[in-house]
Scaffold this motif. Structure first.
Motif, PDB file in Angstrom:
ATOM      1  N   PRO A 124     -88.131  79.476 -35.710  1.00  0.00           N
ATOM      2  CA  PRO A 124     -87.959  78.155 -35.083  1.00  0.00           C
ATOM      3  C   PRO A 124     -86.503  77.886 -34.712  1.00  0.00           C
ATOM      4  O   PRO A 124     -85.804  77.119 -35.376  1.00  0.00           O
ATOM      5  CB  PRO A 124     -88.457  77.196 -36.175  1.00  0.00           C
ATOM      6  CG  PRO A 124     -88.221  77.918 -37.463  1.00  0.00           C
ATOM      7  CD  PRO A 124     -88.361  79.385 -37.162  1.00  0.00           C
ATOM      8  N   ARG A 126     -85.033  76.347 -32.105  1.00  0.00           N
ATOM      9  CA  ARG A 126     -84.656  75.004 -31.677  1.00  0.00           C
ATOM     10  C   ARG A 126     -84.568  74.069 -32.885  1.00  0.00           C
ATOM     11  O   ARG A 126     -83.618  73.300 -33.027  1.00  0.00           O
ATOM     12  CB  ARG A 126     -85.716  74.492 -30.688  1.00  0.00           C
ATOM     13  CG  ARG A 126     -85.255  73.429 -29.730  1.00  0.00           C
ATOM     14  CD  ARG A 126     -86.280  73.241 -28.594  1.00  0.00           C
ATOM     15  NE  ARG A 126     -87.656  73.395 -29.043  1.00  0.00           N
ATOM     16  CZ  ARG A 126     -88.366  72.457 -29.688  1.00  0.00           C
ATOM     17  NH1 ARG A 126     -87.820  71.284 -29.934  1.00  0.00           N
ATOM     18  NH2 ARG A 126     -89.609  72.698 -30.067  1.00  0.00           N
ATOM     19  N   GLU A 127     -85.543  74.194 -33.778  1.00  0.00           N
ATOM     20  CA  GLU A 127     -85.579  73.336 -34.949  1.00  0.00           C
ATOM     21  C   GLU A 127     -84.410  73.646 -35.891  1.00  0.00           C
ATOM     22  O   GLU A 127     -83.823  72.754 -36.494  1.00  0.00           O
ATOM     23  CB  GLU A 127     -86.912  73.507 -35.688  1.00  0.00           C
ATOM     24  CG  GLU A 127     -88.143  73.035 -34.910  1.00  0.00           C
ATOM     25  CD  GLU A 127     -88.610  74.016 -33.826  1.00  0.00           C
ATOM     26  OE1 GLU A 127     -88.018  75.118 -33.699  1.00  0.00           O
ATOM     27  OE2 GLU A 127     -89.572  73.674 -33.101  1.00  0.00           O
ATOM     28  N   TRP A 128     -84.085  74.938 -35.998  1.00  0.00           N
ATOM     29  CA  TRP A 128     -82.970  75.320 -36.868  1.00  0.00           C
ATOM     30  C   TRP A 128     -81.664  74.732 -36.327  1.00  0.00           C
ATOM     31  O   TRP A 128     -80.840  74.194 -37.081  1.00  0.00           O
ATOM     32  CB  TRP A 128     -82.860  76.852 -36.958  1.00  0.00           C
ATOM     33  CG  TRP A 128     -81.869  77.287 -37.980  1.00  0.00           C
ATOM     34  CD1 TRP A 128     -80.530  77.490 -37.793  1.00  0.00           C
ATOM     35  CD2 TRP A 128     -82.126  77.530 -39.365  1.00  0.00           C
ATOM     36  NE1 TRP A 128     -79.937  77.850 -38.978  1.00  0.00           N
ATOM     37  CE2 TRP A 128     -80.893  77.876 -39.961  1.00  0.00           C
ATOM     38  CE3 TRP A 128     -83.276  77.493 -40.167  1.00  0.00           C
ATOM     39  CZ2 TRP A 128     -80.777  78.191 -41.318  1.00  0.00           C
ATOM     40  CZ3 TRP A 128     -83.152  77.791 -41.516  1.00  0.00           C
ATOM     41  CH2 TRP A 128     -81.920  78.141 -42.066  1.00  0.00           C
ATOM     42  N   ALA A 131     -81.580  70.980 -36.884  1.00  0.00           N
ATOM     43  CA  ALA A 131     -81.309  70.658 -38.287  1.00  0.00           C
ATOM     44  C   ALA A 131     -79.836  70.935 -38.620  1.00  0.00           C
ATOM     45  O   ALA A 131     -79.214  70.204 -39.391  1.00  0.00           O
ATOM     46  CB  ALA A 131     -82.238  71.459 -39.204  1.00  0.00           C
ATOM     47  N   ARG A 353     -83.567  69.940 -44.590  1.00  0.00           N
ATOM     48  CA  ARG A 353     -83.855  69.086 -43.440  1.00  0.00           C
ATOM     49  C   ARG A 353     -85.161  69.516 -42.757  1.00  0.00           C
ATOM     50  O   ARG A 353     -85.956  68.673 -42.329  1.00  0.00           O
ATOM     51  CB  ARG A 353     -82.674  69.147 -42.465  1.00  0.00           C
ATOM     52  CG  ARG A 353     -82.889  68.475 -41.142  1.00  0.00           C
ATOM     53  CD  ARG A 353     -82.919  66.964 -41.268  1.00  0.00           C
ATOM     54  NE  ARG A 353     -83.149  66.334 -39.969  1.00  0.00           N
ATOM     55  CZ  ARG A 353     -83.397  65.053 -39.784  1.00  0.00           C
ATOM     56  NH1 ARG A 353     -83.448  64.238 -40.827  1.00  0.00           N
ATOM     57  NH2 ARG A 353     -83.584  64.568 -38.581  1.00  0.00           N
ATOM     58  N   LEU A 354     -85.374  70.823 -42.641  1.00  0.00           N
ATOM     59  CA  LEU A 354     -86.616  71.314 -42.035  1.00  0.00           C
ATOM     60  C   LEU A 354     -87.829  70.837 -42.833  1.00  0.00           C
ATOM     61  O   LEU A 354     -88.872  70.500 -42.268  1.00  0.00           O
ATOM     62  CB  LEU A 354     -86.624  72.840 -41.949  1.00  0.00           C
ATOM     63  CG  LEU A 354     -85.681  73.486 -40.936  1.00  0.00           C
ATOM     64  CD1 LEU A 354     -85.808  74.998 -40.977  1.00  0.00           C
ATOM     65  CD2 LEU A 354     -85.954  72.985 -39.520  1.00  0.00           C
ATOM     66  N   SER A 357     -88.040  66.778 -42.449  1.00  0.00           N
ATOM     67  CA  SER A 357     -88.374  66.292 -41.107  1.00  0.00           C
ATOM     68  C   SER A 357     -89.793  66.669 -40.705  1.00  0.00           C
ATOM     69  O   SER A 357     -90.251  66.274 -39.639  1.00  0.00           O
ATOM     70  CB  SER A 357     -87.391  66.877 -40.092  1.00  0.00           C
ATOM     71  OG  SER A 357     -87.546  68.278 -40.037  1.00  0.00           O
ATOM     72  N   GLU A 359     -90.680  69.612 -39.930  1.00  0.00           N
ATOM     73  CA  GLU A 359     -90.655  70.774 -39.034  1.00  0.00           C
ATOM     74  C   GLU A 359     -91.214  72.015 -39.712  1.00  0.00           C
ATOM     75  O   GLU A 359     -91.845  72.846 -39.073  1.00  0.00           O
ATOM     76  CB  GLU A 359     -89.239  71.052 -38.528  1.00  0.00           C
ATOM     77  CG  GLU A 359     -88.677  70.026 -37.565  1.00  0.00           C
ATOM     78  CD  GLU A 359     -89.435  69.942 -36.248  1.00  0.00           C
ATOM     79  OE1 GLU A 359     -90.349  70.752 -36.002  1.00  0.00           O
ATOM     80  OE2 GLU A 359     -89.114  69.028 -35.457  1.00  0.00           O
ATOM     81  N   ARG A 362     -94.934  71.802 -39.475  1.00  0.00           N
ATOM     82  CA  ARG A 362     -95.401  72.083 -38.112  1.00  0.00           C
ATOM     83  C   ARG A 362     -95.311  73.579 -37.809  1.00  0.00           C
ATOM     84  O   ARG A 362     -96.216  74.182 -37.238  1.00  0.00           O
ATOM     85  CB  ARG A 362     -94.588  71.282 -37.096  1.00  0.00           C
ATOM     86  CG  ARG A 362     -95.092  69.852 -36.951  1.00  0.00           C
ATOM     87  CD  ARG A 362     -94.366  69.101 -35.829  1.00  0.00           C
ATOM     88  NE  ARG A 362     -93.037  68.664 -36.237  1.00  0.00           N
ATOM     89  CZ  ARG A 362     -92.786  67.562 -36.948  1.00  0.00           C
ATOM     90  NH1 ARG A 362     -93.784  66.775 -37.336  1.00  0.00           N
ATOM     91  NH2 ARG A 362     -91.566  67.237 -37.281  1.00  0.00           N
ATOM     92  N   HIS A 363     -94.201  74.184 -38.243  1.00  0.00           N
ATOM     93  CA  HIS A 363     -94.033  75.631 -38.048  1.00  0.00           C
ATOM     94  C   HIS A 363     -95.154  76.398 -38.761  1.00  0.00           C
ATOM     95  O   HIS A 363     -95.745  77.329 -38.211  1.00  0.00           O
ATOM     96  CB  HIS A 363     -92.659  76.050 -38.565  1.00  0.00           C
ATOM     97  CG  HIS A 363     -92.435  77.524 -38.567  1.00  0.00           C
ATOM     98  ND1 HIS A 363     -92.243  78.247 -37.416  1.00  0.00           N
ATOM     99  CD2 HIS A 363     -92.384  78.422 -39.585  1.00  0.00           C
ATOM    100  CE1 HIS A 363     -92.072  79.522 -37.723  1.00  0.00           C
ATOM    101  NE2 HIS A 363     -92.161  79.658 -39.032  1.00  0.00           N
TER     102      HIS A 363
END
Lengths: 478, 478
Positions: A124, A126-128, A131, A353-354, A357, A359, A362-363
């Motif tokens: 991930p 974009r998510e990383w 964050a 944070r992942l 949030s 994320e 979702r991942h």
């Protein structure tokens, strides 16, 4: 400059540009001349006045360069005889050894179906990055100091909540320790338990041999307990001080520890005072039903729970965690004291944070859908094209075991045929204490290929199995 | 839902919202009831039909919840007698121990002048984020797998170039190993050298005691070699197999290993076959002149060079590196094999990017200006207000030593007075093998406070020293 210095007979090959300055250039040239043996110990150097005139630089430049190299030990200042090359062991030119290949899991071209890896193309990114931005914007500078070796508190808090929610783990942040992978976790646990008198540890058979070796190297006596369709045969445990087990999804066989065995294992631990290390390496991935909750939830005072981000996100993160019984908090801290912290605090906060949030959830949902589909396709393809094969283990995790009951060939031949056709898989014998005990089979890491390559990888595997010379099934005639 | 389940007499306190679903809510409630001891082993549960009617949910919901909890071991299915609570060791409610304070360097309010930290308020957040973006955009997914335990190749290449340029280190990427801090590096080196027969190791006296303890814990015999104004008294070395030294800036005294001693140390190592571990912890920071190049450049076949990002950027990164002689490459790899990789690969690539893009150099230039000014101001303030104090060591690094020659008080009183006034510094005796050998003095980490707080921190230090009751100087009368 080269011309000028060449006049000294030093044969100086300067690679520094003039931007680095005359003095730095001179120092570099002299240093290299000494290192390379072109200036030998005892060789007198020209006086600073002479050299400055020859080089058309200021005398101060030469004096400073000489002083620098005297301080560094390349030159020596002898009373009344000026500067000369110091007497020191000659430095050989740097050898240019090839970079060794990594010792673990190099990525291969072709059909890479080795187990132990998630689909890294799903990382991930974009998510990383988002964050990381959040962490950079919100974290006080003091957080970047020497952190708590047990891990950053925000991550331990996030993990305690996450593990309770997702895996039924009973955790408070003080019992959570962040490690740099399961191997690190196992090393710390072995160390802490050894200090408390543990002398022996049991592993499943089959199991990852590296873990058994590590425990042995830490001074523990290692025994192996066989696994059947209900998981580890816990009735075979005797007086071991520690037992490690993969209850949710046995590695590599893929079975679940049965309810009766779970109860029996914990009763044994309660009776003998042993600790159970629960290696929940892929507990987030179950496709046919809700994952079986962690063993730790039943006996948080006897079970050391271990989880990892290696299968959910990527092994390159080097993040794992253990949740320990209250009486092991201090011994673990003691073990970690000698180690400082190991895990980058920025990364810990990014991972926290992942989780917070949503994320990570979702991942995981995306990955579950992807891997489930892959496993289903693998199962269908085997059923259709390789009828002699039997896919064993539950619908979970990142790998499946394909056995060939009663086949007339041996594993070496099977793996050789696969390798020659560009298919990389693990043979199952590798995981057995005595390889002869292993059934004929391979471990297929169906999560490993990038998504776009899965179809072709699967095709390569299937067609390679179809063309296996010799007998994969009891009944086939070659 | 609570009402319905309360009717069962289970006293279920649900904390899950309805969003989690009826089945998950029921499972959670039952699991907690078993864990908390409200449902004791052997208690029969209502049939799924009865419970479903009571709860006004479908029978399938109850059946599935029961199955899940049977699989997890909380409930047991008895032939002919239905579902009952399984017989297992009762799980105590999670103890809520307070999070332990970190064992190393907690940040304190007041005048924090403990040594070992850079100014963390200068952490290059923007640059870190930009480098992370670059890495996320350019790194192939395969890089996020199990990496080479020796470190990511791009970082090892960047470090080899950087260390050659900045510290005169002779390095090729194959000799560079990325570690999670100097302690990790020292552990790996001790391990690798022990396997090659090393039995003894010398440290400077004074030195960081934790490193001596670690080496002792690894089974090496530890000796200490005194330090004078010319650095380690290398003439006192005898038959040690390894010696660790801080040649550029002795820790904590701040002196430089003299040219003669450098030469003598290397000659001794060449003669005896010993290895020298060069701990170049703050070699990038010298303020009065160009830093003295690394000892390793003179004898890359005998010196193990160790550097770190802890002082240049932040200890929270957990990045350090060693450059080893060619004959130690394989032993080091062997040592690392048991360890997997330790350092997050993303972070390694980000750090490599900071080096390659020149951002690390720019950051270091900013820090050098900042720390040099702080050190100058410290020196001026001491000279003006604390005339009995003597600032020793070279103008380098992140700390200075303030001695009080011949003062009539002891360190304990001095530190007590400082602490009561909110000043945190290390006493120098802490670093000595026999504290009685230490001169009266304190180690002042002038880099530690954030920039905006340095003036007030310095004022607090000076006024506290001025008001020290008793005699800081030989001549003062209290």
């Amino acid at each position: 400059m080269e011309d000028q210095w060449a006049r000294l007979g030093l044969d100086l090959h300067l690679t520094l540009g003039p931007a680095h300055g005359l003095r730095a250039g001179l120092e570099y040239a002299l240093r290299e001349a000494v290192r390379g043996g072109r200036l030998t110990p005892g060789t007198p150097l020209p006086s600073s006045r002479t050299l400055a005139r020859d080089l058309n630089v200021s005398r101060g430049t030469v004096t400073q360069a000489y002083e620098q190299l005297v301080a560094e030990g390349y030159l020596a200042s002898r009373p009344r005889s000026g500067i000369e090359v110091a007497d020191h062991p000659a430095a050989p030119p740097p050898a240019s050894i090839d970079l060794d290949p990594p010792v673990t899991l190099p990525f291969v071209k072709g059909a890479d179906l080795r187990s132990g890896l998630p689909d890294l193309s799903a990382f991930p990114r974009r998510e990383w990055l988002a964050a990381t931005r959040h962490v950079m914007q919100t974290t006080p500078g003091t957080a970047f100091g020497y952190g708590d070796p047990a891990g950053a508190v925000p991550l331990r808090e996030a993990l305690a909540e996450y593990l309770g929610r997702v895996r039924g783990v009973v955790a408070t942040p003080d019992r959570v320790f962040v490690c740099a992978g399961y191997t690190h976790a196992l090393r710390l646990v072995c160390q802490a338990l050894s200090l408390r008198g543990a002398a022996s540890i049991a592993f499943e058979d089959p199991a990852e041999p590296a873990y058994c070796s590590l425990a042995g190297q830490m001074g523990l006596e290692v025994s192996r307990v066989p696994v059947d369709r209900d998981g580890m045969m816990v009735g075979r445990l005797t007086g071991e001080d520690v037992v490690t087990v993969t209850p949710a999804h046995q590695y590599p066989l893929g079975v679940t520890l049965s309810p009766a065995r779970r109860t029996r294992l914990l009763a044994w631990a309660a009776r003998t005072g042993a600790y159970v290390v629960e290696d929940d390496y892929d507990g987030e991935f179950r496709y046919d039903r809700q994952p079986v909750g962690a063993l730790q939830g039943l006996a948080p005072d006897r079970v050391i729970y271990a989880g990892t981000a290696s299968k959910t996100v990527a092994p390159g993160l080097r993040i794992a965690w253990i949740v320990v019984p209250p009486d092991l908090v201090r011994p673990l801290r003691e073990s970690m004291r000698w180690d400082e912290a190991y895990v980058n605090v920025i990364e810990q906060l990014v991972f926290a944070r992942l989780i917070r949030s949503g994320e990570l959830d979702r991942h995981l949902r995306r990955c579950r859908i992807r891997y489930r589909r892959r496993r289903d396709r693998l199962g269908e393809a085997i059923a259709r094209h390789v009828p002699s094969g039997r896919l064993s283990g539950i619908a979970a995790g990142l790998h499946a075991v394909l056995e060939f009951p009663g086949a007339a060939i041996d594993e070496r031949r099977l793996l050789g045929h696969l390798r020659r056709n560009g298919v990389a898989v693990d043979g199952i014998a590798y995981f057995y204490h005595r390889p002869a005990d292993a059934p004929l089979g391979i471990v297929i890491g169906y999560a490993t290929p990038p998504e776009h390559a899965y179809s072709s990888t699967l095709e390569t595997l299937i067609s390679t199995l179809e063309t296996m010379p010799g007998a994969l099934s009891r009944d086939s005639r070659s």
